[in-house]
Design an enzyme around this catalytic site. Structure first.
Site, PDB file in Angstrom:
ATOM      1  N   CYS A   9     -33.165 -31.031  43.685  1.00  0.00           N
ATOM      2  CA  CYS A   9     -33.813 -32.299  44.028  1.00  0.00           C
ATOM      3  C   CYS A   9     -32.649 -33.240  44.267  1.00  0.00           C
ATOM      4  O   CYS A   9     -31.709 -33.282  43.446  1.00  0.00           O
ATOM      5  CB  CYS A   9     -34.670 -32.790  42.867  1.00  0.00           C
ATOM      6  SG  CYS A   9     -35.247 -34.505  43.078  1.00  0.00           S
ATOM      7  N   CYS A  39     -34.185 -34.584  51.122  1.00  0.00           N
ATOM      8  CA  CYS A  39     -35.130 -34.382  50.022  1.00  0.00           C
ATOM      9  C   CYS A  39     -35.515 -32.905  50.014  1.00  0.00           C
ATOM     10  O   CYS A  39     -35.927 -32.364  51.046  1.00  0.00           O
ATOM     11  CB  CYS A  39     -36.356 -35.257  50.281  1.00  0.00           C
ATOM     12  SG  CYS A  39     -37.746 -34.936  49.186  1.00  0.00           S
ATOM     13  N   ASN A  40     -35.346 -32.273  48.871  1.00  0.00           N
ATOM     14  CA  ASN A  40     -35.681 -30.845  48.782  1.00  0.00           C
ATOM     15  C   ASN A  40     -37.172 -30.595  48.907  1.00  0.00           C
ATOM     16  O   ASN A  40     -37.593 -29.614  49.514  1.00  0.00           O
ATOM     17  CB  ASN A  40     -35.221 -30.273  47.435  1.00  0.00           C
ATOM     18  CG  ASN A  40     -33.731 -30.111  47.346  1.00  0.00           C
ATOM     19  OD1 ASN A  40     -33.199 -29.041  47.555  1.00  0.00           O
ATOM     20  ND2 ASN A  40     -33.030 -31.186  47.044  1.00  0.00           N
ATOM     21  N   THR A  41     -37.969 -31.469  48.284  1.00  0.00           N
ATOM     22  CA  THR A  41     -39.417 -31.259  48.309  1.00  0.00           C
ATOM     23  C   THR A  41     -39.913 -31.289  49.754  1.00  0.00           C
ATOM     24  O   THR A  41     -40.612 -30.379  50.216  1.00  0.00           O
ATOM     25  CB  THR A  41     -40.133 -32.352  47.487  1.00  0.00           C
ATOM     26  OG1 THR A  41     -39.488 -32.482  46.224  1.00  0.00           O
ATOM     27  CG2 THR A  41     -41.593 -32.016  47.287  1.00  0.00           C
TER      28      THR A  41
HETATM   29  N1  DGL Z   1     -35.567 -36.483  46.102  1.00  0.00           N
HETATM   30  C1  DGL Z   1     -36.724 -35.640  46.242  1.00  0.00           C
HETATM   31  C2  DGL Z   1     -36.317 -34.169  46.280  1.00  0.00           C
HETATM   32  O1  DGL Z   1     -35.194 -33.878  46.634  1.00  0.00           O
HETATM   33  C3  DGL Z   1     -37.839 -35.729  45.247  1.00  0.00           C
HETATM   34  C4  DGL Z   1     -38.283 -36.946  44.618  1.00  0.00           C
HETATM   35  C5  DGL Z   1     -39.786 -37.059  44.597  1.00  0.00           C
HETATM   36  O2  DGL Z   1     -40.478 -36.302  43.893  1.00  0.00           O
HETATM   37  O3  DGL Z   1     -40.234 -37.925  45.341  1.00  0.00           O
HETATM   38  O4  DGL Z   1     -37.084 -33.296  46.010  1.00  0.00           O
END
Ligand code: DGL
Length: 256
Positions: free
Chosen positions: A181, A67-69
């Site tokens: 994301c 997950c990037n976040t």
């Molecule tokens: N899949 C997550 C990312 O890569 C983000 C999804 C979310 O906001 O929960 O940022």
């Protein structure tokens, strides 16, 4: 591996291609979704807590924050507390900067990701002579979740994001877009149709998979069953994912 939902499966898919024999436990933090709309402190606390519980319970050899976040906020902190290698998923700014011919490229992420200092640092280190245009498109997360449950994607949501990025000053020159994301490569087809074939859509999944292989350093694995898909909260939240999970080698979803 950890993500809020199915986005991390884009990293999982890349990993399985290079390391099919490694058993994987994939956690979807449905209770915490979306991370992109949370504060830094909330994301950091959830990710550190969940990965701590996962590593005590499952004793993995390595953890991947798919997950990037979560990675741009909490990677450093998680590395400090876990005693195993932790691989993060950070926006693929470097490959996109190398790819662009026009010198202008875009990034689509969650609100939380695009405001991170981590991204400023990537831009400074790898794209200081380029123009990077960033937008947040958090609603694409829901569209990706719907798509993997076999539901129709709302193309209006995808179009709105593409139009907004294109509409920024210099946006017409964009010839590469970082999908920052892990949910967004699941919409590659829809995004690609709108951006057109001259725009490369770049994500980090393959690089992350290679990094994991490198860190595991030739270790051998013995598989004792299907991979596991565990979720926070009621397991019903995984309803509709049965086909996508079984095609990917997972057993039935379990509560974590
Ligand atoms: N899949 C997550 C990312 O890569 C983000 C999804 C979310 O906001 O929960 O940022």
């Amino acid at each position: 591996m950890l993500d809020t939902g199915v986005g991390g499966l884009t990293v999982y898919d890349a990993l399985r291609r290079v390391l099919p024999e490694a058993p994987v436990i994939f956690a979807a933090d449905f209770v915490g979704m979306p991370y992109g709309k949370k504060t830094e402190a909330e994301v950091a606390a959830r990710v550190a807590g969940l990965l701590g519980r996962m590593s005590e319970r499952y004793r993995p050899r390595l953890a991947c924050i798919a997950c990037n976040t979560a990675s741009t906020i909490a990677l450093g902190m998680v590395r400090d507390v876990l005693e195993i290698p932790v691989v993060g998923t950070v926006p693929a700014v470097k490959p996109a900067a190398l790819h662009t011919q026009t010198g202008t490229f875009g990034m689509i992420g969650t609100q939380a990701t695009i405001r991170q200092r981590y991204v400023d640092d990537l831009e400074r280190d790898f794209a200081s002579d380029k123009t990077l245009l960033r937008i947040a498109a958090p609603d694409l997360v829901d569209e990706a979740e719907a798509k993997l449950r076999g539901k129709p994607v709302n193309l209006g949501v995808v179009e709105e994001a593409v139009t907004r990025l294109r509409g920024m000053e210099g946006g017409n020159a964009i010839d590469a877009v970082v999908l920052a994301c892990t949910h967004f490569p699941l919409l590659r087809e829809e995004l690609g149709a709108l951006f057109g074939s001259d725009v490369a859509l770049i994500d980090g999944a393959e690089g992350i998979a290679r990094r994991i292989v490198h860190l595991l350093n030739g270790q051998e694995f013995e598989r004792s069953g299907p991979n596991r898909f565990v979720v926070t909260g009621p397991v019903e939240r995984a309803q509709g994912l049965e086909n996508t999970l079984s095609e990917r080698g997972f057993g039935a979803p379990e509560t974590f």
